[in-house]
Design a protein around this motif. Structure first.
Motif, PDB file in Angstrom:
ATOM      1  N   GLU A   1      -8.720  -3.528  -5.500  1.00  0.00           N
ATOM      2  CA  GLU A   1      -9.774  -2.602  -5.071  1.00  0.00           C
ATOM      3  C   GLU A   1     -10.483  -3.157  -3.835  1.00  0.00           C
ATOM      4  O   GLU A   1     -10.757  -2.431  -2.879  1.00  0.00           O
ATOM      5  CB  GLU A   1     -10.777  -2.379  -6.201  1.00  0.00           C
ATOM      6  CG  GLU A   1     -11.584  -1.096  -6.068  1.00  0.00           C
ATOM      7  CD  GLU A   1     -10.736   0.153  -6.234  1.00  0.00           C
ATOM      8  OE1 GLU A   1     -10.975   1.111  -5.476  1.00  0.00           O
ATOM      9  OE2 GLU A   1      -9.842   0.170  -7.108  1.00  0.00           O
TER      10      GLU A   1
ATOM     11  N   THR B   1      -8.119  -2.828  -0.765  1.00  0.00           N
ATOM     12  CA  THR B   1      -7.986  -1.452  -0.285  1.00  0.00           C
ATOM     13  C   THR B   1      -9.241  -1.018   0.443  1.00  0.00           C
ATOM     14  O   THR B   1      -9.179  -0.389   1.510  1.00  0.00           O
ATOM     15  CB  THR B   1      -7.678  -0.509  -1.457  1.00  0.00           C
ATOM     16  OG1 THR B   1      -6.536  -0.995  -2.170  1.00  0.00           O
ATOM     17  CG2 THR B   1      -7.384   0.899  -0.956  1.00  0.00           C
ATOM     18  N   CYS B   2     -10.412  -1.370  -0.101  1.00  0.00           N
ATOM     19  CA  CYS B   2     -11.670  -1.030   0.567  1.00  0.00           C
ATOM     20  C   CYS B   2     -11.794  -1.750   1.911  1.00  0.00           C
ATOM     21  O   CYS B   2     -12.291  -1.179   2.888  1.00  0.00           O
ATOM     22  CB  CYS B   2     -12.856  -1.372  -0.336  1.00  0.00           C
ATOM     23  SG  CYS B   2     -13.071  -0.229  -1.718  1.00  0.00           S
TER      24      CYS B   2
ATOM     25  N   SER C   1      -5.316   0.588  -6.993  1.00  0.00           N
ATOM     26  CA  SER C   1      -6.680   0.913  -6.584  1.00  0.00           C
ATOM     27  C   SER C   1      -6.929   2.411  -6.700  1.00  0.00           C
ATOM     28  O   SER C   1      -6.002   3.203  -6.923  1.00  0.00           O
ATOM     29  CB  SER C   1      -6.916   0.491  -5.131  1.00  0.00           C
ATOM     30  OG  SER C   1      -6.276   1.400  -4.243  1.00  0.00           O
ATOM     31  N   LYS C   2      -8.163   2.797  -6.512  1.00  0.00           N
ATOM     32  CA  LYS C   2      -8.481   4.209  -6.336  1.00  0.00           C
ATOM     33  C   LYS C   2      -7.861   4.700  -5.033  1.00  0.00           C
ATOM     34  O   LYS C   2      -7.526   3.898  -4.150  1.00  0.00           O
ATOM     35  CB  LYS C   2      -9.997   4.398  -6.288  1.00  0.00           C
ATOM     36  CG  LYS C   2     -10.697   4.188  -7.611  1.00  0.00           C
ATOM     37  CD  LYS C   2     -12.171   4.525  -7.494  1.00  0.00           C
ATOM     38  CE  LYS C   2     -12.981   3.310  -7.139  1.00  0.00           C
ATOM     39  NZ  LYS C   2     -14.445   3.556  -7.212  1.00  0.00           N
TER      40      LYS C   2
ATOM     41  N   MET D   1     -17.042  -0.492  -2.419  1.00  0.00           N
ATOM     42  CA  MET D   1     -16.487  -0.544  -3.775  1.00  0.00           C
ATOM     43  C   MET D   1     -17.467  -0.008  -4.819  1.00  0.00           C
ATOM     44  O   MET D   1     -17.093   0.763  -5.715  1.00  0.00           O
ATOM     45  CB  MET D   1     -16.121  -1.989  -4.146  1.00  0.00           C
ATOM     46  CG  MET D   1     -14.889  -2.541  -3.498  1.00  0.00           C
ATOM     47  SD  MET D   1     -14.643  -4.290  -3.913  1.00  0.00           S
ATOM     48  CE  MET D   1     -14.301  -4.209  -5.678  1.00  0.00           C
TER      49      MET D   1
ATOM     50  N   THR E   1       0.842  -1.196   0.000  1.00  0.00           N
ATOM     51  CA  THR E   1       0.000   0.000   0.000  1.00  0.00           C
ATOM     52  C   THR E   1       0.877   1.246   0.000  1.00  0.00           C
ATOM     53  O   THR E   1       2.080   1.179   0.291  1.00  0.00           O
ATOM     54  CB  THR E   1      -0.914   0.056   1.239  1.00  0.00           C
ATOM     55  OG1 THR E   1      -0.101   0.026   2.424  1.00  0.00           O
ATOM     56  CG2 THR E   1      -1.890  -1.117   1.245  1.00  0.00           C
TER      57      THR E   1
ATOM     58  N   GLU F   1      -7.341  -6.246 -10.864  1.00  0.00           N
ATOM     59  CA  GLU F   1      -7.962  -4.943 -10.622  1.00  0.00           C
ATOM     60  C   GLU F   1      -9.017  -5.037  -9.528  1.00  0.00           C
ATOM     61  O   GLU F   1      -9.080  -4.194  -8.623  1.00  0.00           O
ATOM     62  CB  GLU F   1      -8.588  -4.399 -11.911  1.00  0.00           C
ATOM     63  CG  GLU F   1      -7.592  -4.061 -13.003  1.00  0.00           C
ATOM     64  CD  GLU F   1      -7.266  -5.266 -13.896  1.00  0.00           C
ATOM     65  OE1 GLU F   1      -7.652  -6.408 -13.535  1.00  0.00           O
ATOM     66  OE2 GLU F   1      -6.604  -5.053 -14.928  1.00  0.00           O
ATOM     67  N   GLU F   2      -9.868  -6.063  -9.613  1.00  0.00           N
ATOM     68  CA  GLU F   2     -10.899  -6.260  -8.591  1.00  0.00           C
ATOM     69  C   GLU F   2     -10.277  -6.600  -7.244  1.00  0.00           C
ATOM     70  O   GLU F   2     -10.730  -6.122  -6.196  1.00  0.00           O
ATOM     71  CB  GLU F   2     -11.845  -7.387  -9.018  1.00  0.00           C
ATOM     72  CG  GLU F   2     -12.728  -7.068 -10.202  1.00  0.00           C
ATOM     73  CD  GLU F   2     -13.469  -8.292 -10.706  1.00  0.00           C
ATOM     74  OE1 GLU F   2     -14.591  -8.118 -11.212  1.00  0.00           O
ATOM     75  OE2 GLU F   2     -12.933  -9.422 -10.588  1.00  0.00           O
TER      76      GLU F   2
ATOM     77  N   ASN G   1      -3.761   4.067  -1.047  1.00  0.00           N
ATOM     78  CA  ASN G   1      -3.838   3.329  -2.312  1.00  0.00           C
ATOM     79  C   ASN G   1      -3.309   1.925  -2.100  1.00  0.00           C
ATOM     80  O   ASN G   1      -2.407   1.717  -1.278  1.00  0.00           O
ATOM     81  CB  ASN G   1      -2.978   3.971  -3.406  1.00  0.00           C
ATOM     82  CG  ASN G   1      -3.532   5.266  -3.930  1.00  0.00           C
ATOM     83  OD1 ASN G   1      -3.060   6.327  -3.541  1.00  0.00           O
ATOM     84  ND2 ASN G   1      -4.527   5.189  -4.797  1.00  0.00           N
TER      85      ASN G   1
END
Length: 342
Positions: free
Chosen positions: A305, A308-309, A269-270, A333, A244, A301-302, A257
């Motif tokens: 994300e 991170t969430c 991630s976002k 998400m 991260t 990608e998933e 991130n």
């Protein structure tokens, strides 16, 4: 798209120390406190309990004192659905850490009181490797446990070597703790274990301070790709690496991130900016999210994300454990922050 090749059936196993965490109330300093909130946790246990919350079949191995505190730890682990049948008990105490939570510009501080803990006094021959790995598809370990004693370091290495013989995935989180061992000792262990690791959780500071890699550019993301690529060239057994990036706006407000490297690309991630109730366990929550995504054949990608969430949500929960479900993570998400879920 690269995916993790793991056994369909089997448990996710964690090995590590579980400690009693004592926290003064209301962000008080320890010198102010006359009472403490008590919870039980440890880096590897945090990951395993989070994976149980996500629906995985899990198991944890440690050594606990043969007293009521040890019984309490087992009770708490079982409350998450974690298999505890291979936990051993015996001589020693339960390690304690005091967490003084920071506020504003005052940093969080940790005081360890873990000498003579049961796990640190455990001997290699107390762990039945065949029995422990009998029904396992993935082993998660970190750099915390081997820092506690030579016996635990040797046990960890024996476990990962046996995992390679049995086609069991190995996940390793550096989790360097300067209060437990030196950079030199951490480097020696990391060089020994990396040839057996499939999923590595290593950040840029691990490359710089432990592995002694030069940091080539000013760009965080460029550095991450260059360093991960070099690492994968040296250790072709590696399949994924993750970390991260945290921007500290204040002790109680960070931006986060997540990154996941698949051998070719760094998936990002976002960025999430979050207020913090309790930061401890945030990294373990991210680790659990990555392992969940990879084990469930989600895209990179998933996966990053989701992880991170999961970490973002942990920062809103007191204690080390991430008490959120898959649904909670997917809600953040897909929908972001909502006023009330009705």
């Amino acid at each position: 798209m690269k995916k993790l090749e793991a056994k369909y059936e089997g448990k996710v196993l964690g090995l590590g120390e579980v400690m009693l965490r004592l926290t003064p109330p209301s962000y008080e300093k320890i010198i102010q406190a006359n009472s403490f909130s008590a919870t039980y946790a440890g880096g590897e246990a945090n990951v395993i309990c989070s994976l149980s919350m996500f629906g995985h079949d899990t198991k944890f191995v440690t050594k606990l004192p043969d007293n009521k505190l040890g019984e309490k730890v087992i009770k708490d682990l079982r409350s998450f659905g974690v298999d505890t049948k291979d936990i051993i008990t015996g001589e020693g105490r339960l390690g304690i850490y005091f967490l003084e939570q920071g506020m504003g510009l005052r940093n969080t501080d940790v005081i360890y009181d873990r000498k003579y803990s049961a796990i640190s006094m455990a001997k290699e021959d107390e762990f039945d490797i065949d029995k422990i790995l009998e029904d396992v598809k993935l082993l998660h370990i970190s750099g915390i446990n081997p820092a506690l004693s030579d016996d635990l370091k040797n046990t960890t290495l024996k476990l990962v070597k046996e995992c390679k013989k049995r086609n069991i995935i190995v996940s390793y989180d550096s989790n360097f703790r300067a209060k437990l061992w030196s950079l030199e000792d951490a480097r020696q262990f990391m060089l020994e274990i990396l040839p057996y690791v499939d999923i590595a959780f290593l950040g840029i500071l691990d490359f710089k301070n432990i592995l002694l890699y030069d940091i080539p550019t000013e760009s965080f993301e460029e550095n991450l790709k260059i360093l991960y690529t070099k690492l994968f060239e040296k250790y072709p057994n590696l399949k994924f690496a993750s970390s991260t990036r945290r921007k500290v706006n204040s002790v109680n407000n960070n931006s986060l991130n997540g990154y996941l490297f698949d051998g070719e690309n760094v998936n990002k991630s976002k960025e999430y900016t979050l207020d913090i109730l309790d930061r401890v366990g945030g990294g373990d929550s991210f680790t659990a999210g990555i392992l969940h995504g990879l084990l469930n054949q989600m895209t990179c990608e998933e996966t990053v994300e989701f992880a991170t969430c999961a970490s973002v949500l942990k920062h809103s929960i007191s204690g080390d454990m991430n008490l959120v479900s898959k649904k909670d993570v997917y809600t953040l998400m897909m929908s972001g922050v909502e006023n009330i879920n009705r």
